[in-house]
Write a protein that holds these residues in place. Structure first.
Motif, PDB file in Angstrom:
ATOM      1  N   ALA A 115       0.713  -1.426  -0.164  1.00 36.47           N
ATOM      2  CA  ALA A 115       0.457   0.314   0.428  1.00 36.47           C
ATOM      3  C   ALA A 115       0.597   1.465  -0.089  1.00 36.47           C
ATOM      4  CB  ALA A 115      -0.803  -0.083   1.261  1.00 36.47           C
ATOM      5  N   GLN A 116       1.543   1.085  -0.082  1.00 37.01           N
ATOM      6  CA  GLN A 116       2.591   2.154   0.492  1.00 37.01           C
ATOM      7  C   GLN A 116       3.415   2.855  -0.654  1.00 37.01           C
ATOM      8  OE1 GLN A 116       3.488  -0.666   2.532  1.00 37.01           O
ATOM      9  NE2 GLN A 116       3.687  -0.320   4.383  1.00 37.01           N
ATOM     10  N   TYR A 117       4.233   4.029  -0.522  1.00 37.97           N
ATOM     11  CA  TYR A 117       4.646   4.563  -2.036  1.00 37.97           C
ATOM     12  C   TYR A 117       5.738   3.459  -2.762  1.00 37.97           C
ATOM     13  CZ  TYR A 117       6.822   7.822  -5.081  1.00 37.97           C
ATOM     14  OH  TYR A 117       7.491   8.463  -6.422  1.00 37.97           O
ATOM     15  N   GLU A 118       5.144   3.220  -3.424  1.00 32.74           N
ATOM     16  CA  GLU A 118       6.418   2.595  -4.557  1.00 32.74           C
ATOM     17  C   GLU A 118       6.546   2.726  -6.087  1.00 32.74           C
ATOM     18  OE1 GLU A 118       5.058  -1.687  -5.414  1.00 32.74           O
ATOM     19  OE2 GLU A 118       4.977  -1.815  -3.259  1.00 32.74           O
ATOM     20  N   LYS A 119       8.142   3.752  -6.154  1.00 29.01           N
ATOM     21  CA  LYS A 119       8.590   3.658  -7.219  1.00 29.01           C
ATOM     22  C   LYS A 119      10.147   2.849  -7.736  1.00 29.01           C
ATOM     23  CE  LYS A 119      11.344   6.935  -4.100  1.00 29.01           C
ATOM     24  NZ  LYS A 119      12.055   7.808  -4.561  1.00 29.01           N
ATOM     25  N   LEU A 120      10.615   3.280  -8.526  1.00 28.37           N
ATOM     26  CA  LEU A 120      11.733   2.099  -9.003  1.00 28.37           C
ATOM     27  C   LEU A 120      12.963   2.883  -9.698  1.00 28.37           C
ATOM     28  CD1 LEU A 120       9.854  -0.660 -10.858  1.00 28.37           C
ATOM     29  CD2 LEU A 120      11.306  -1.095  -8.811  1.00 28.37           C
TER      30      LEU A 120
END
Length: 380
Positions: A115-120
């Motif tokens: 649910a948390q902010y995700e990025k790559l």
């Protein structure tokens, strides 16, 4: 001598096979269907850095099977039966055999699992080409979106890395990755008939033949290589979508761009102009034929703007891809560089109640400028 010739032939064949990894299409084991060495696994967690064929892994990486249960969540895979999940400091790496000086676009599918902010972070070395890509917003009902990123090859052998830079309380928490592919870009040049480079959007990222979702293109400014040659994508965290004619209604040719983020993302290109020139900007607006209905109350709107003026194009869509609106903006160039901006102005979602974001399609853009008479004489 026979043995030497045989050895040389073997080396040539191997070199050719390795170099083929830079051809358009999936990277070797880009779908992760070649299974890992189970002796280098702890359940689904990869413990050996070379366990997954063709890939090197670092940090917390899991090898996921479609249908695998994770708490209350069932993990699905878009293509095939397997994918990887990048947990805390998790990375996957693969060597690319490329042509120095050439431009390449990398496409991959990603899905959130937390649910948390995700990025790559996507990068290649040697060199300093590296960018963070937000995957927080989900643009398809399946939960899987395809993203792309581009770079300039500075060496014949470069290492591609896809990394999860986010630290969570749960070290396994992080995005899933699948369907990693590459494509060589051939950026077209401006001509007297069209000052816009790649105005027909035919030069863009790899789209898998069977993929019905298009490819999301994140923010790219003038300091970066763009996956859509010639065009910058101006935004903070939103995207535009690159779509193909087998799966979408495209006004002309094989590819176009769908503006899926309203006014939060824009296509931008700067061109050389002669001050005082009479300029004519034209482009087509349509709907993607993907159930994006936009009627009288909230029609699709595309804003075209330059330093010399602006134009709002209204397009009413039944979602079936029928009809295209041809837009025209005439203006006088005031500077030696003119910036052309194309953007949407409102959000739309598909009519199937899936919440899938959609928007107007833009294509076939051209800019023709006629210098004033004194300038024309000087140009001769």
């Amino acid at each position: 001598m026979v043995v030497i010739k045989g050895a040389l032939l073997f080396l040539v064949v191997c070199a050719a096979a390795r170099a083929a990894s830079a051809g358009d299409g999936p990277l070797p084991n880009g779908h992760f269907e070649d299974t890992p060495d189970r002796s280098q696994m702890d359940g689904s967690v990869v413990t050996g850095e070379n366990a997954i064929p063709q890939w090197k892994t670092t940090g917390h990486v899991e090898y996921i099977e479609s249908g695998q249960k994770e708490g209350d969540m069932i993990l699905t895979v878009p293509e095939g039966s397997h994918a990887v999940r990048l947990g805390e400091d998790g990375s996957i790496h693969q060597q690319l055999y490329v042509t120095p000086g050439a431009q390449y676009s990398v496409t991959f599918s990603a899905a959130r699992t937390c649910a948390q902010y995700e990025k790559l972070t996507v990068s290649v070395v040697p060199g300093d080409a590296s960018d963070e890509i937000s995957i927080q917003t989900v643009y398809t009902s399946s939960g899987w979106d395809s993203y792309c990123w581009a770079f300039l090859a500075t060496d014949g052998v470069m290492t591609l890395t896809i990394h999860n830079p986010v630290h969570e309380d749960d070290p396994a928490c992080g995005p899933m990755i699948d369907s990693v592919a590459i494509k060589t870009l051939y950026p077209p040049q401006a001509t007297g008939d069209n000052l816009l480079r790649n105005g027909d959007f035919e030069q863009g990222p790899y789209i898998a033949p069977g993929s019905p979702f298009g490819v999301l293109v994140p923010q790219r400014d003038e300091t970066h290589i763009s996956p859509i040659s010639g065009w910058m994508i101006m935004s903070y965290t939103k995207v535009v979508k690159y779509v193909d004619s087998p799966h979408y209604a495209v006004p002309q040719g094989s590819y176009a761009v769908e503006l899926v983020a309203g006014g939060e993302a824009a296509l931008v290109q700067e061109v050389d102009t002669v001050p005082g020139s009479a300029c004519r900007l034209e482009f087509s607006v349509g709907d993607a034929g993907n159930g994006c209905v936009a009627g009288e109350e909230q029609p699709m709107r595309v804003q075209a703007s330059t330093a010399g003026g602006s134009k709002t194009v209204v397009h009413r869509s039944d979602g079936n891809g029928g009809g295209t609106t041809r837009a025209l903006l005439e203006f006088t160039a005031s500077e030696s560089r003119t910036k052309v901006v194309l953007s949407g102005s409102s959000y739309h979602t598909k009519s199937d109640s899936s919440g899938t974001r959609c928007g107007p399609v833009v294509d076939d853009a051209s800019l023709v400028c006629v210098p004033p008479a004194p300038a024309r004489r000087l140009l001769r």
